[in-house]
Scaffold this active site. Structure first.
Site, PDB file in Angstrom:
ATOM      1  N   LYS A 112       0.840  -1.202   0.000  1.00 20.54           N
ATOM      2  CA  LYS A 112       0.000   0.000   0.000  1.00 20.54           C
ATOM      3  C   LYS A 112       0.874   1.251   0.000  1.00 20.54           C
ATOM      4  CE  LYS A 112      -3.780   2.085   2.706  1.00 20.54           C
ATOM      5  NZ  LYS A 112      -4.591   1.968   3.935  1.00 20.54           N
ATOM      6  N   SER A 152      -9.605  -0.321   7.484  1.00 20.23           N
ATOM      7  CA  SER A 152      -9.098  -0.245   6.113  1.00 20.23           C
ATOM      8  C   SER A 152      -8.414  -1.479   5.554  1.00 20.23           C
ATOM      9  CB  SER A 152      -8.138   0.931   5.979  1.00 20.23           C
ATOM     10  OG  SER A 152      -8.884   2.103   5.801  1.00 20.23           O
ATOM     11  N   SER A 161      -9.518   1.929   3.164  1.00 13.65           N
ATOM     12  CA  SER A 161      -8.665   2.632   2.232  1.00 13.65           C
ATOM     13  C   SER A 161      -7.655   1.746   1.507  1.00 13.65           C
ATOM     14  CB  SER A 161      -7.901   3.737   2.972  1.00 13.65           C
ATOM     15  OG  SER A 161      -7.093   3.173   3.988  1.00 13.65           O
TER      16      SER A 161
HETATM   17  N1  GLN Z   1     -12.755   4.591   6.781  1.00  9.65           N
HETATM   18  C1  GLN Z   1     -12.111   4.996   7.989  1.00  9.65           C
HETATM   19  C2  GLN Z   1     -11.638   6.429   7.834  1.00  9.65           C
HETATM   20  O1  GLN Z   1     -11.889   7.006   6.811  1.00  9.65           O
HETATM   21  C3  GLN Z   1     -10.960   4.080   8.304  1.00  9.65           C
HETATM   22  C4  GLN Z   1      -9.795   4.304   7.439  1.00  9.65           C
HETATM   23  C5  GLN Z   1      -8.623   3.433   7.767  1.00  9.65           C
HETATM   24  O2  GLN Z   1      -8.761   2.427   8.450  1.00  9.65           O
HETATM   25  N2  GLN Z   1      -7.459   3.875   7.315  1.00  9.65           N
HETATM   26  O3  GLN Z   1     -11.034   6.985   8.702  1.00  9.65           O
END
Ligand code: GLN
Length: 501
Positions: free
Chosen positions: A84, A183, A159
């Site tokens: 990532k 995420s 994400s």
């Molecule tokens: N969707 C959550 C956020 O926008 C979690 C994102 C993540 O785990 N990086 O903060």
């Protein structure tokens, strides 16, 4: 047999026996990327030359070992993987899906990347992500959205959507992601792969570009549970560069896998089957719970009464930490610097105004507000207190049961564009994953079937540093069901091909 559909462990066995070379394997995965990534768009950066160089080095090592009879080779020798784009890779662009880091070349590797390298992996490239990992669909990437391999008109989740889609579309044998509020687990569920979020402190965050430092954790995306166990054994463990990374022995997670879960106590949190959940997802997850029972586990209803506060608490704490962490992007130290500013304040304003996308700006404003004088006690401090209550809910539940089981996401993959205008709808995607990060525990999402032709994930949540037990439950479930053998069709509106399982 397609080389690109192998698991890491299967490919490792073929490489060791000399039935396939690392160059052959890497070339077939690179060919697959060329064939499908113009549709899936999982990668922000590809590193084919580096990959082939690493594959050639792996082949030399494999050949020499076969000649000398050496048995003890590094576990990922010659395995093509993706990382990532929020994890630093020395000399390889690391953008965090943001314009503000366009062209940034880190001077060092994240600890997890260095550990994969020591284990002999082959880096295919860096995967797409919501900007600074803020999002649940990969649509907040400043570059382009990634598409779900099961239905190209839908999101892969986020994400870590690029990593999940790459593994699902057979563009990598495995990948690293990060999980601050879901995420790794949520995109794994939406793409039909396995996603593991280790306990906070189990894996080093050194070289992970910080979003919310008390919640961020590196995790893995793989085709099956055994591969997750293998990768965790490699990336876990103390790192002097990250003071929050604990000095506890790392078990051999692969050896801990067993299809035996008879007698294990599994809690089913009633708050994780609430309004807003797709009936198809609920039915699929309930069937998976029945399967766990059929394997001899004892299901028990439990309550995590503060669950409804998790979303507001997360959206105070995560933006507060983000607003502080992201202060470093000022046009002086890293990445983008607005041209033509004639004084420092102007440089800051213009650089950040141009460099950050709308969601990142929203979080910086929310976080700055929550931390500001006069509001700190009412928002940030209060949120921290409720966070403790959420953690205590889990402590109480784990006095009675060994793990918890629940859905990973309330819905299947949604259409691209469906939630971008409505941040709250987007935030609700993580309603069943956020609490685990607030409590600092471990969780895994494993494919458990389909609703409307799209993958559904079963989430197993565990005690702090008890990854071995959640892996064991996930493995027992996986081995008794066909879901991990299903492959996506890479088409629009088609979803699962039952013949593919
Ligand atoms: N969707 C959550 C956020 O926008 C979690 C994102 C993540 O785990 N990086 O903060």
């Amino acid at each position: 047999m397609e080389l690109t559909s192998l698991t890491i462990l299967e490919a490792g066995r073929l490489l060791r026996r000399g039935e396939v070379s690392a160059v052959e394997l890497t070339e077939s995965v690179l060919d697959r990327i060329v064939a499908v990534d113009n549709q899936v768009r999982a990668f922000l950066t590809l590193t084919p030359e580096l990959a082939l160089e690493q594959a050639r080095a792996a082949d030399e090592r494999l050949t020499a070992a076969r000649r000398s009879g050496e048995g003890d080779l590094p576990a990922l020798l010659g395995i093509p993987m993706a990382v990532k784009d929020v994890l630093c890779t020395e000399g390889v662009p690391t953008t965090c899906g943001s314009r503000i880091l366009e062209g940034f070349l880190p001077p060092y590797d994240a600890t997890v990347v260095a550990r994969l390298e020591q284990a002999g992996y082959v880096l295919l490239g860096k995967t797409n992500t919501d900007e600074f990992a803020m999002g649940s669909s990969t649509e907040n990437s400043a570059y382009f959205p990634t598409r779900n391999p099961w239905d190209l008109s839908r999101v892969p989740g986020g994400s870590s959507g690029g990593s999940a889609a790459a593994v699902a579309a057979h563009e990598a044998l495995g990948a690293l992601g990060t999980d601050t509020g879901g995420s790794v687990r949520q995109p794994a569920a939406l793409c039909g792969v396995v996603g593991l979020k280790p306990t906070y402190g189990r894996v080093s965050r050194y070289g992970l570009v910080a979003f919310a430092s008390s919640l961020d954790q590196v995790g893995t995306l793989t085709r099956d549970v055994a591969d997750s166990a293998l990768l965790l054994s490699i990336i876990a463990g103390h790192d002097a560069q990250d003071s929050t990374c604990v000095d506890l022995p790392v078990p051999n997670y692969l050896e801990a896998l067993s299809p035996e879960i008879a007698g294990l106590r599994i809690g089913v949190p009633e708050e994780y089957f609430g309004p807003g959940m797709d009936p198809g997802v609920e039915a699929t997850v309930r069937e998976a719970l029945g399967q766990l029972e059929a394997l001899g586990a004892r299901l028990e209803r439990v309550s995590l009464p503060h669950t409804s506060y998790a979303l507001p608490v997360y959206y105070l704490i995560a933006p507060a930490e983000a607003s502080s962490n992201l202060a470093r992007y000022d046009g002086v130290k890293y990445g983008h610097a607005a041209p033509g500013a004639d004084e420092l304040w102007e440089l800051y304003k213009r650089t950040r105004g141009e460099g950050f996308g709308a969601e990142v700006k929203r979080r910086i404003m929310l976080g700055t507000y929550a931390l500001s004088a006069g509001y700190y006690d009412a928002f940030y401090l209060k949120a921290q207190k409720v966070r403790t209550l959420i953690r205590q809910d889990f402590d109480r539940a784990f006095e009675k049961v060994d793990v918890l089981a629940a859905p990973t996401s309330p819905t299947v993959a949604f259409p691209i564009g469906a939630r971008v205008e409505d941040p709250l709808q987007m935030y609700l995607s993580d309603i069943y994953t956020l609490s685990l990060n607030l409590a600092g525990l471990c969780g895994i999402s494993v494919p458990c079937g389909f609703a409307d032709g799209l993958p559904v994930g079963l989430q197993i949540l565990g005690r702090a540093f008890d990854e071995a037990t959640i892996l064991r439950v996930a493995y027992a479930y996986e081995q008794s069901t066909p879901w991990h053998t299903c492959h996506p069709s890479l088409s629009v509106g088609q979803g699962a091909d039952p013949a593919g399982c």
